[in-house]
Design an enzyme around this catalytic site. Structure first.
Site, PDB file in Angstrom:
ATOM      1  N   HIS A  68     -16.766  15.387 -14.873  1.00 27.82           N
ATOM      2  CA  HIS A  68     -16.218  16.266 -13.647  1.00 27.82           C
ATOM      3  C   HIS A  68     -14.755  16.109 -13.466  1.00 27.82           C
ATOM      4  CE1 HIS A  68     -15.098  12.043 -11.894  1.00 27.82           C
ATOM      5  NE2 HIS A  68     -16.327  11.714 -12.374  1.00 27.82           N
ATOM      6  N   CYS A  78     -17.170   8.313 -13.729  1.00 26.01           N
ATOM      7  CA  CYS A  78     -17.838   8.525 -14.975  1.00 26.01           C
ATOM      8  C   CYS A  78     -16.888   9.014 -15.751  1.00 26.01           C
ATOM      9  CB  CYS A  78     -19.076   9.373 -14.712  1.00 26.01           C
ATOM     10  SG  CYS A  78     -20.368   8.598 -14.135  1.00 26.01           S
TER      11      CYS A  78
END
Length: 207
Positions: free
Chosen positions: A166, A182
């Protein structure tokens, strides 16, 4: 000036050293420039604050992975999109200290989202309740959303692994182990990667 000590008089004629700003190639300035054709504007990157090794670039890359595969090398802080001819597009990444370390191996991109909604994991809420507790019910997409303008969701066996690629609201943490999340990319990079890969793309995570 009459009566001025010699040492002080000498100081008045000295010039401050000129510090030259680093020169950024216009190619990279354009690559990481502002983005306006989005629901929310995306600011330009100040590349003086990011080591050039983390900038997007095509590099030699020998791998047994098929063309089109994404390889996430978490120890090296790089993400590769495998190209033909022993080449790859390399992106600098930021790696979560805990969430990013719970998955390794292969998966596929099961879902893609533009300006995604974000919900912190239970482990994030437990670790920092004051910071993440208020968002336990989720946060709509937007310029303050930690996932940034795009997210790629990794699935394995038809199930969400909770591992994401992301964007970020903290682009200058690229190349580091960050406190949560993440795999984050600079926003201009996740826009680029998102446009290049379809749902179903193979992803290999080295951990």
């Amino acid at each position: 000036m009459i009566g001025m000590p010699l040492a002080l008089a000498a100081c008045t004629t000295s010039r401050a050293p000129v510090v030259e700003e680093p020169r950024i190639d216009p190619y990279y300035q354009a690559m990481y420039g502002p983005v306006y054709n989005e629901p929310f504007p995306i600011a330009a990157m100040d590349l003086r604050r990011v080591d050039p090794q983390w900038w997007r670039q095509e590099v030699p890359y020998i791998t047994s992975e098929p063309v089109g595969t994404i390889v996430v090398d978490t120890p090296a802080r790089f993400l590769y999109l495998v190209l033909e001819g022993g080449r790859a597009l390399r992106y600098g990444i930021g790696v979560g200290k805990s969430e990013a370390l719970v998955f390794r191996g292969t998966a596929t991109i099961g879902r893609k989202a533009q300006w995604p909604r974000w919900t912190p994991t239970q482990s994030m809420i437990k670790r920092e309740p004051d910071r993440y507790g208020p968002y336990a019910g989720g946060m709509e997409g937007g310029p303050t959303n930690p996932l940034g303008p795009r997210a790629l969701y990794l699935y394995k066996g038809g199930r969400d692994t909770l591992f994401r690629l992301h964007g970020t609201t903290e682009p200058y943490t690229i190349g580091t182990n960050v406190s949560s999340g993440c795999i984050r990319l600079m926003n201009q990079d996740i826009l680029d990667l998102y446009a290049r890969v379809p749902t179903g793309t193979r992803v290999t995570v080295i951990n």
